[in-house]
Write a protein that holds these residues in place. Structure first.
Motif, short mmCIF file in Angstrom:
data_model
loop_
_atom_site.label_atom_id
_atom_site.label_comp_id
_atom_site.label_asym_id
_atom_site.label_seq_id
_atom_site.Cartn_x
_atom_site.Cartn_y
_atom_site.Cartn_z
N ALA A 7 0.84 -1.20 0.00
CA ALA A 7 0.00 0.00 0.00
C ALA A 7 0.87 1.25 0.00
CB ALA A 7 -0.92 0.00 1.22
N THR A 8 0.31 2.35 -0.46
CA THR A 8 1.05 3.61 -0.41
C THR A 8 1.25 4.03 1.04
OG1 THR A 8 1.11 5.91 -1.20
CG2 THR A 8 -1.04 5.04 -0.52
N GLY A 9 2.36 4.74 1.29
CA GLY A 9 2.67 5.16 2.66
C GLY A 9 3.81 4.39 3.27
N THR A 10 4.74 3.92 2.46
CA THR A 10 5.87 3.16 3.00
C THR A 10 6.73 3.99 3.94
OG1 THR A 10 7.05 3.64 0.93
CG2 THR A 10 6.07 1.46 1.15
N VAL A 11 6.69 5.32 3.80
CA VAL A 11 7.46 6.17 4.71
C VAL A 11 7.01 5.95 6.15
CG1 VAL A 11 5.90 8.16 4.48
CG2 VAL A 11 8.30 8.51 5.09
N LEU A 12 5.74 5.59 6.35
CA LEU A 12 5.25 5.31 7.71
C LEU A 12 5.97 4.09 8.30
CD1 LEU A 12 1.43 5.82 7.06
CD2 LEU A 12 2.95 7.36 8.32
N GLY A 13 6.16 3.06 7.48
CA GLY A 13 6.87 1.88 7.95
C GLY A 13 8.33 2.17 8.22
N ILE A 14 8.94 2.96 7.34
CA ILE A 14 10.35 3.32 7.51
C ILE A 14 10.56 4.11 8.79
CG2 ILE A 14 12.24 4.67 6.53
CD1 ILE A 14 11.03 3.96 3.74
N GLN A 15 9.72 5.12 9.01
CA GLN A 15 9.87 5.93 10.22
C GLN A 15 9.53 5.14 11.48
OE1 GLN A 15 11.23 8.91 10.51
NE2 GLN A 15 11.67 8.83 8.32
N THR A 16 8.67 4.15 11.36
CA THR A 16 8.39 3.28 12.50
C THR A 16 9.64 2.49 12.89
OG1 THR A 16 6.04 3.06 11.95
CG2 THR A 16 7.00 1.32 13.30
N LEU A 17 10.33 1.96 11.89
CA LEU A 17 11.57 1.22 12.16
C LEU A 17 12.63 2.12 12.79
CD1 LEU A 17 11.77 -0.85 8.86
CD2 LEU A 17 11.47 -1.80 11.16
N ILE A 18 12.73 3.35 12.30
CA ILE A 18 13.71 4.29 12.85
C ILE A 18 13.37 4.62 14.31
CG2 ILE A 18 14.56 6.67 12.69
CD1 ILE A 18 14.24 6.40 9.61
N ALA A 19 12.09 4.85 14.58
CA ALA A 19 11.66 5.16 15.94
C ALA A 19 11.93 4.00 16.89
CB ALA A 19 10.18 5.53 15.96
N LEU A 20 11.64 2.78 16.43
CA LEU A 20 11.86 1.60 17.27
C LEU A 20 13.34 1.38 17.54
CD1 LEU A 20 9.21 -0.75 15.64
CD2 LEU A 20 9.17 0.11 18.00
N ARG A 21 14.18 1.68 16.57
CA ARG A 21 15.63 1.57 16.79
C ARG A 21 16.07 2.57 17.86
NH1 ARG A 21 20.47 1.24 12.39
NH2 ARG A 21 19.76 -0.90 12.43
N ARG A 22 15.54 3.79 17.79
CA ARG A 22 15.88 4.80 18.77
C ARG A 22 15.41 4.40 20.18
NH1 ARG A 22 13.85 8.71 16.18
NH2 ARG A 22 11.87 8.82 17.30
N LEU A 23 14.29 3.67 20.24
CA LEU A 23 13.75 3.21 21.52
C LEU A 23 14.38 1.90 21.99
CD1 LEU A 23 9.99 4.01 20.80
CD2 LEU A 23 11.46 5.18 22.47
N ASN A 24 15.33 1.39 21.22
CA ASN A 24 16.06 0.16 21.56
C ASN A 24 15.13 -1.05 21.64
OD1 ASN A 24 18.47 -1.25 22.09
ND2 ASN A 24 18.10 -1.17 24.29
N VAL A 25 14.15 -1.10 20.73
CA VAL A 25 13.26 -2.26 20.63
C VAL A 25 13.77 -3.15 19.50
CG1 VAL A 25 10.91 -3.04 20.14
CG2 VAL A 25 11.28 -0.95 21.46
#
Length: 216
Positions: A35-53
């Protein structure tokens, strides 16, 4: 000689003192569909990395195509954001089993109507649908960031069925009360609100503070 208990909770040292073994990081499954909106998935991964998940990532074939069209990321650079990556065809992956300990559940972001239909029907023909099915049956949290407009009766019925069976439907509806100055502001708000559902605070978006606060 040191010995480890069966559950690996502690290690007995030569001086008979107990030393706790390091706790593993909290885990979450993230899936990107076409689906359109892959930037949402990318930013989710970045946020989770920052949160050490610890992230366990599945990317569908069409997600690879969509992200190349919508962003400057490559499929390999997106996969590099995750701790563990699985082929969507690998039905023997460890995240396909309920015995795999995933603490925070699973996010499908963005979630296509095809994936929604598969989850709603329990039709596990790929790893994304299977992992989602496992999360539901194990009574863990599944968030589907569904991306489609307008919605047909079929879409709405699939959303209702998924919700009745434990999933959370989260359409990425923009929050204009934050007075966004860029698309990135809207993306950060959506990602932050999604991760709120897992009790994870990105601290990367403005929260509603009431009219008095907004008018200052």
């Amino acid at each position: 000689m040191s010995t480890t208990t069966l559950n690996e909770v502690a290690v007995v040292q030569p001086n008979n003192q107990l030393r706790e073994t390091p706790k593993r990081r909290k885990r979450i499954i993230v899936a990107l569909t076409g689906a359109t909106g892959t930037v949402l998935g990318i930013q989710t991964l970045i946020a989770l990395r920052r949160l050490n998940v610890e992230t366990h990532l599945i990317v569908s074939k069409w997600a690879d195509n969509t992200l190349k069209y919508e962003t400057d990321y490559t499929p390999s650079s997106v996969r590099a954001l995750a701790d563990h990556v699985y082929s969507n065809h690998d039905m023997a992956a460890r995240i396909a089993s309920g015995s795999f300990r995933v603490d925070h559940g699973m996010i499908v972001v963005p979630c296509s109507m095809k994936t929604l239909a598969a989850v709603s029907a329990g039709y596990c023909d790929d790893l994304i649908a299977r992992a989602a099915d496992v999360v539901l049956k194990e009574r863990r949290r599944l968030v589907l960031v569904t991306r489609e407009c307008p919605l047909s009766g079929i879409h709405l019925q699939n959303m209702l069925t998924a919700t009745q069976n434990g999933a959370v439907i989260f359409p990425p509806v923009p929050a204009f009360y934050i007075r966004p100055s860029s698309v990135n502001d809207l993306v950060n708000h959506t990602v932050g609100r999604v991760l709120d559902l897992f009790d994870l605070d990105t601290e990367q978006f403005d929260r509603w503070e009431g009219f008095q606060k907004a008018e200052r």
